[in-house]
Every structure is written in structure tokens, then in C-alpha cells.
Scaffold this active site. Structure first.
Site, PDB file in Angstrom:
ATOM      1  N   PRO A   2       0.967  -0.968  -0.134  1.00  0.00           N
ATOM      2  CG  PRO A   2      -0.622  -1.546   1.811  1.00  0.00           C
ATOM      3  CD  PRO A   2       0.527  -2.077   1.259  1.00  0.00           C
ATOM      4  CD  GLU A   3       2.426   3.677  -4.521  1.00  0.00           C
ATOM      5  OE1 GLU A   3       2.448   4.746  -4.676  1.00  0.00           O
ATOM      6  OE2 GLU A   3       2.801   2.575  -5.312  1.00  0.00           O
ATOM      7  CE  LYS A  52       5.363   3.376   0.468  1.00  0.00           C
ATOM      8  NZ  LYS A  52       6.048   2.335  -0.116  1.00  0.00           N
ATOM      9  NE  ARG A 123      12.974   4.761  11.701  1.00  0.00           N
ATOM     10  CZ  ARG A 123      11.982   4.006  10.794  1.00  0.00           C
ATOM     11  NH1 ARG A 123      12.284   4.170   9.722  1.00  0.00           N
ATOM     12  NH2 ARG A 123      11.550   3.439  11.388  1.00  0.00           N
ATOM     13  CG  ASN A 164       7.193   0.438  -8.525  1.00  0.00           C
ATOM     14  OD1 ASN A 164       7.780   1.411  -8.929  1.00  0.00           O
ATOM     15  ND2 ASN A 164       7.420  -0.655  -8.719  1.00  0.00           N
ATOM     16  NE  ARG A 260       9.306  -2.520  -5.373  1.00  0.00           N
ATOM     17  CZ  ARG A 260       8.794  -1.843  -4.393  1.00  0.00           C
ATOM     18  NH1 ARG A 260       9.124  -1.030  -3.638  1.00  0.00           N
ATOM     19  NH2 ARG A 260       7.318  -1.628  -4.895  1.00  0.00           N
TER      20      ARG A 260
END
Ligand SMILES: [Zn+2]
Length: 270
Positions: A2-3, A52, A123, A164, A260
Site C-alpha cells: 500500500p502507498e 506508510k 528518519r 512504485n 523494483r
């Protein structure tokens, strides 16, 4: 995976269902049982998404940190009389006055402190879906990097929440060669990338899927067949390898970059 738009939508749904209520918190599967017991019957203050990551704040400074990873998902449903017995491996169940939310299969589901949250935020790069995001933090890294822009956009420590699909689509929409080094991206071009991410990802939160195709290229305007893909949504290049570009008809290309799959149009993105 999931984005970010999915996690922001989860946060909005959880806030709408639970804000201000004392919840019955359980771990039917057992793996979160001790932590669930600590927050059981305490008030759900609010949920927020950062990239995320989902952070659910309960009273008494207890925060639940969730990362869905590849397979995690929430099921949030209205309560019909009483909650149905959990089906499958439910790590976390939140039961409110009118809603039951089940979390299955996350990579992370843990009780954390506000210090842990501060370290996490530190981060992560700016998240285009957050009003407090500062794109300059990302630009400071991108503008000095020899890595391709398509790789930099996927790094959560540079821009958080982009995956992606959004990275491939935003680079197509702006006609950017995905292998352009970060340091060769013009500041104005970066700002266009950032603004397009903000726009596209906000649409993703609102409609619950990734749609990136401009109206003039949609099936109802061009007569082409709609896209068939389990991700839903109309997109220009993501998982459209060998199919004709919706703008110039060149076959879309696919290759692996930094482990990827990257999708792009070699004609539109020069
Ligand atoms: Zn093209």
C-alpha cells in the site's frame, strides 16, 4: 505494498469511527495481546499517517505504531448488533460504539512512546499528504545526489509515502526520464514533481485508489478499453509494459532498477 494514500485514508476512517471513544482493544490472534490489554478501555485520541506509517494515539500517552508492509490491511465495518467473531489472523481489533476495525497481517504493530515517534519522524522524509511537510528537506538530498530520480522518490527517508505506482506515474506525467540523476533535476522541475504528488495522492485518499490519467486520455474520451488490473484506477505506465503509451502509442518499457520494477515511456520521457 500500500502507498501513503491508503494509510492516510485508514487514519481518516479510524478518526471518524473512534475519536474520543474508549475502545475495547484485543488481539484475537494473540501476538499483540499484552499491549492490547494495556490500552483496553482507554480513549482513542486520534490517528495520523506519516508516509506508510500509522500512529494511533490513546489516552495516557500510549501510541500504537502500525506498518502494513506487503500484506497488511484494515477492515473497518459498521457494528451490527454485536461484533462478529474475528476471521483469520486478526492482530488487533478495535471495537467502538458503532464500528469494529480489524487489522490483519501488518509487518509492525507495536506500542511505542512519543520519543519513538519523534525518532520515526526524524528518519522519514516529508510526506506530500501532510500539511506540515517541507519539500525542501527532500530537495536538499535530491539536488546533491547522483542516484536516479526514480530511485530517490522511492526512498522513504527522502519522500515518505510514495511507492512504485506514484513514482512511475508522476515522472510520466511530467515527461521526466526516470534515470535522470537527482543533481540534474532543476529546482522548478522538482517543485512540479512535489506539487503533482500532493495532487495525485490527495485524489488517492479521497477515492481510495490510484488514478493518474488526465481526463483527455480516459477511455470515455478516447474510446480505448478501460484498464483491467487488481490495483484498479487508470494509470499511464505502471504495469503497462509492452502496451501502447496512452499519449504517443510507443510500447511502455519495464526494467528493474534498485530491485523494483520501473515502467516508463521512452518517447514521452526523454
Ligand atoms: Zn509516450
Amino acid at each position: 505494498m500500500p502507498e501513503g494514500h491508503t494509510i492516510h485514508r485508514n487514519a481518516e476512517d479510524l478518526n471518524e469511527a473512534f475519536a474520543g471513544q474508549a475502545l475495547a482493544v484485543t488481539s484475537p490472534q494473540g501476538r499483540f495481546a499484552d499491549s492490547a490489554a494495556r490500552i483496553n478501555h482507554t480513549a482513542f485520541v486520534q490517528a495520523q499517517a506519516v508516509g506508510k506509517h500509522l500512529l494511533m494515539e490513546f489516552a495516557n500517552d500510549a501510541i500504537v505504531h502500525v506498518h502494513l508492509g506487503l500484506y497488511g490491511a484494515w477492515n473497518i465495518n459498521p457494528l451490527v448488533k454485536k461484533a462478529a467473531p474475528p476471521v483469520g489472523q486478526v492482530r488487533l481489533r478495535l471495537l467502538g460504539e458503532q464500528t469494529v476495525a480489524d487489522l490483519r497481517g501488518p509487518t509492525q504493530c507495536e506500542l511505542v512512546t512519543s520519543l519513538d515517534v519523534a525518532l520515526l519522524l526524524n528518519r522519514l522524509g516529508p510526506d506530500p499528504l501532510r500539511v506540515d511537510a517541507d519539500e525542501k528537506r527532500a530537495w536538499n538530498v535530491i539536488s546533491k545526489s547522483s542516484s536516479p530520480i526514480c530511485v530517490l522518490l522511492m526512498r522513504q527517508d527522502i519522500v515518505s509515502g510514495v511507492g512504485n505506482v506514484y513514482r512511475a506515474e508522476v515522472l510520466f506525467r511530467l515527461g521526466i526520464d526516470p534515470l535522470t540523476a537527482g543533481r540534474d533535476v532543476d529546482r522548478k522541475v522538482w517543485l512540479k514533481i512535489w506539487r503533482d504528488l500532493v495532487t495525485l495522492m490527495r485524489i488517492g485518499v479521497d477515492i481510495g485508489q490510484i488514478d493518474t490519467v488526465r481526463s483527455k486520455h480516459l477511455p470515455e474520451r478516447t474510446g480505448r478499453a478501460p484498464r483491467v488490473d487488481r490495483h484498479g484506477g487508470e494509470v499511464y505506465v505502471y504495469r503497462r509494459e509492452s502496451q501502447p503509451c496512452l499519449v504517443c502509442s510507443t510500447p511502455i518499457l519495464k526494467r528493474e532498477v534498485a530491485a523494483r520494477n520501473l515502467f516508463w515511456c521512452p518517447t514521452c520521457q526523454k
